[in-house]
Design an enzyme around this catalytic site. Structure first.
Site, PDB file in Angstrom:
ATOM      1  N   GLU A 286     -70.150 -38.484 -52.505  1.00 44.80           N
ATOM      2  CA  GLU A 286     -69.003 -37.644 -52.857  1.00 44.80           C
ATOM      3  C   GLU A 286     -68.549 -36.793 -51.664  1.00 44.80           C
ATOM      4  O   GLU A 286     -67.399 -36.403 -51.563  1.00 44.80           O
ATOM      5  CB  GLU A 286     -69.360 -36.748 -54.051  1.00 44.80           C
ATOM      6  CG  GLU A 286     -68.158 -36.299 -54.846  1.00 44.80           C
ATOM      7  CD  GLU A 286     -68.521 -35.550 -56.133  1.00 44.80           C
ATOM      8  OE1 GLU A 286     -69.602 -34.935 -56.181  1.00 44.80           O
ATOM      9  OE2 GLU A 286     -67.712 -35.578 -57.075  1.00 44.80           O
ATOM     10  N   HIS A 307     -88.627 -57.142 -56.098  1.00 44.59           N
ATOM     11  CA  HIS A 307     -88.635 -58.367 -56.903  1.00 44.59           C
ATOM     12  C   HIS A 307     -87.252 -58.678 -57.460  1.00 44.59           C
ATOM     13  O   HIS A 307     -87.113 -59.533 -58.330  1.00 44.59           O
ATOM     14  CB  HIS A 307     -89.672 -58.242 -58.020  1.00 44.59           C
ATOM     15  CG  HIS A 307     -91.063 -58.091 -57.459  1.00 44.59           C
ATOM     16  ND1 HIS A 307     -91.958 -59.136 -57.380  1.00 44.59           N
ATOM     17  CD2 HIS A 307     -91.680 -57.030 -56.892  1.00 44.59           C
ATOM     18  CE1 HIS A 307     -93.077 -58.712 -56.806  1.00 44.59           C
ATOM     19  NE2 HIS A 307     -92.934 -57.430 -56.499  1.00 44.59           N
ATOM     20  N   LYS A 421     -59.592 -39.078 -64.618  1.00 46.03           N
ATOM     21  CA  LYS A 421     -59.418 -38.064 -65.663  1.00 46.03           C
ATOM     22  C   LYS A 421     -57.955 -38.044 -66.117  1.00 46.03           C
ATOM     23  O   LYS A 421     -57.666 -37.961 -67.305  1.00 46.03           O
ATOM     24  CB  LYS A 421     -59.801 -36.674 -65.150  1.00 46.03           C
ATOM     25  CG  LYS A 421     -61.276 -36.532 -64.827  1.00 46.03           C
ATOM     26  CD  LYS A 421     -61.594 -35.127 -64.365  1.00 46.03           C
ATOM     27  CE  LYS A 421     -62.949 -35.065 -63.724  1.00 46.03           C
ATOM     28  NZ  LYS A 421     -63.217 -33.817 -63.024  1.00 46.03           N
TER      29      LYS A 421
HETATM   30  O1  PA5 Z   1     -70.178 -32.089 -57.170  1.00 46.66           O
HETATM   31  C1  PA5 Z   1     -69.267 -31.864 -57.944  1.00 46.66           C
HETATM   32  O2  PA5 Z   1     -68.397 -31.022 -57.707  1.00 46.66           O
HETATM   33  C2  PA5 Z   1     -69.147 -32.593 -59.262  1.00 46.66           C
HETATM   34  O3  PA5 Z   1     -70.156 -33.522 -59.408  1.00 46.66           O
HETATM   35  C3  PA5 Z   1     -69.234 -31.611 -60.418  1.00 46.66           C
HETATM   36  O4  PA5 Z   1     -70.420 -30.894 -60.330  1.00 46.66           O
HETATM   37  C4  PA5 Z   1     -69.152 -32.312 -61.751  1.00 46.66           C
HETATM   38  O5  PA5 Z   1     -67.934 -32.999 -61.843  1.00 46.66           O
HETATM   39  C5  PA5 Z   1     -69.278 -31.342 -62.903  1.00 46.66           C
HETATM   40  O6  PA5 Z   1     -68.315 -30.350 -62.815  1.00 46.66           O
HETATM   41  P1  PA5 Z   1     -68.430 -29.015 -63.631  1.00 46.66           P
HETATM   42  O7  PA5 Z   1     -69.637 -28.288 -63.193  1.00 46.66           O
HETATM   43  O8  PA5 Z   1     -67.166 -28.284 -63.336  1.00 46.66           O
HETATM   44  O9  PA5 Z   1     -68.536 -29.407 -65.095  1.00 46.66           O
END
Ligand code: PA5
Length: 446
Positions: A286, A307, A421
């Site tokens: 990410e 495996h 989303k």
């Molecule tokens: O690293 C990130 O920003 C994301 O993985 C968020 O943590 C994830 O989408 C969850 O978001 P939130 O804490 O707003 O529910």
């Protein structure tokens, strides 16, 4: 921890690694002086040294109260609000923790990280008639997966024990002022913890996001913080490249990337590290996968996956490298018994430790994969305990920040996660998405 990049360095011209290594100091410096991209999300850099006794004591007290009142605690969260806690809890616990009859601490289970109807139905079946509590974690407070699971679990808890008792067994970890979860927590009077504004989800494991669920499971959060503090010092911008493991790891993976190694496979030889790899995949994937750049992060559990994926890694396309996480010493000792009949032919191992077999499998695999054209980075830790895990977390976070800057991206945003989303809300006719709904439905009709 020890880092060995020797078996990766031989795959890239030494001049190119040197050139990238030279950039790491400046990139590391950006994390400290806050002059780099995404600088409003670098609170995690100094977090270990800033965590104070008051917040740790508060988390410990809340964890104690949940431990005393619950058989099961559900941690509801997704992505950065979930993976760190699960990674630590699963690394420290028995692989069969949930089945151990003599438990001191509640079973910690996870929800809000998928939208599986069967998953939620299974969870609710498990919770029926059991004493349970909920830690609801969401920085934005609006994440659908988490909010949906929380609505179901909160309703169930209130029906089971009444609103008053339910309130005592729900903790919210969220933004200090914004978002639906903050408003709900204020209205209901839940105990809350704040996710700092300047710490993004995937860098938040050393905040209450990670520390509370880990404390509930009974682990020593102070030792985790201590490990992270040590690593903060060991990877600081003033530590020269030759002594700075985060800078070396960041440089090596960028050098490999430039030479066509587009996928990094994180390898473990200890099943307890499975979720650490999940956490790592998110952290790097990410942070770096943007602007049509970035190493794809994958993970395997060895020897299990030798495996299955072992064939591909040994002989498939040569666009990969491996980073092997190795634990020097298991926490327990199991020796292989002698068998008079020796029908399985294993008597050559009699009296030896299972870990010796595992270590030779690891060494043999590393050598075979390097011979097969797969560069190898090796990271080893003494043992899987809280202190080492604290080191491990901060090491990977720091290296990720440096690596993202070397790559030339903003490692602290995630603009790409919004696209699905938007479509999902349009397809579900969420108020406010009327135009998108029309457009997406017209597209589907074609
Ligand atoms: O690293 C990130 O920003 C994301 O993985 C968020 O943590 C994830 O989408 C969850 O978001 P939130 O804490 O707003 O529910």
């Amino acid at each position: 921890m020890k880092l060995n990049i020797q078996h990766a360095a031989s795959f890239v011209p030494s001049g190119s690694l040197k050139a990238i290594a030279a950039q790491t100091a400046a990139c590391n410096e950006l994390l400290e002086n806050g002059k780099g991209a995404g600088n409003d999300y670098i609170g995690w850099v100094t977090l270990p040294s800033e965590i104070d006794d008051a917040i740790l004591s508060d988390i410990e007290a809340t964890a104690k109260s949940l431990r005393e009142s619950c058989e099961i605690v559900i941690v509801a969260g997704i992505g950065g609000s979930y993976l760190g806690a699960r990674a630590v809890n699963e690394a420290l616990a028995s692989s069969f923790d949930a089945y151990m009859p003599e438990r001191k601490n509640p079973i910690v289970v996870y929800a809000g990280n998928n939208i599986g109807e069967d998953y939620l139905a299974d969870l609710m079946a498990l919770l029926k008639g059991r004493k349970f509590g909920i830690i609801n974690i969401s920085k934005s407070g609006t994440t659908t997966e988490t909010a949906l699971a929380f609505r179901l679990l909160k309703t169930m808890l209130e029906q089971q024990v009444g609103k008053e008792e339910a309130r005592k067994r729900i903790v919210a970890v969220t933004d200090k002022a914004k978002g639906a979860l903050r408003s709900l927590a204020t209205k209901e009077g839940y105990k809350t913890y704040v996710i700092p504004d300047n710490v993004g989800g995937r860098f938040s494991v050393l905040t209450p996001v990670g520390l509370l669920p880990v404390a509930v499971a009974g682990w020593d959060i102070r030792a985790i913080v201590k490990g992270a503090q040590e690593m903060q010092k060991a990877t600081a911008a003033n530590v020269p490249y030759e002594k700075n493991p985060a800078a070396q790891y960041a440089a090596m993976r960028n050098a490999l990337y430039q030479y066509g190694k587009k996928t990094e496979i994180l390898v473990n030889f200890n099943p307890r590290l499975h979720y650490f790899a999940e956490w790592w995949k998110q952290l790097y994937g990410e942070s770096e996968g943007k602007d049509h750049k970035g190493i794809f992060t994958a993970a395997v559990d060895f020897t299990t996956d030798l495996h299955s994926m072992g064939q591909w890694i040994q002989e498939g396309e040569r666009n990969i490298f491996e980073t092997v996480i190795s634990i020097d010493m298991p926490q327990q000792e199991v020796r292989i018994p002698h068998d008079t009949e020796n029908l399985d032919g294993l008597n050559f191992l009699s009296g030896r430790r299972v870990d010796e077999v595992n270590k030779m499998a690891e060494l043999g695999t590393r050598l075979a994969h390097v011979d097969g054209g797969v560069p190898n980075i090796h990271i080893s830790f003494e043992q899987l305990d809280e202190y080492n895990i604290g080191q491990f977390i901060y090491f990977f976070e720091r290296a990720c920040g440096i690596s993202g800057y070397v790559l030339g991206v903003n490692p602290f945003n995630q603009p790409g996660v919004e696209a699905y989303k938007k479509n999902m809300f349009a397809l579900l006719d969420k108020p406010g998405y009327e135009e998108e709904s029309k457009a997406i439905k017209a597209r589907l009709d074609k």
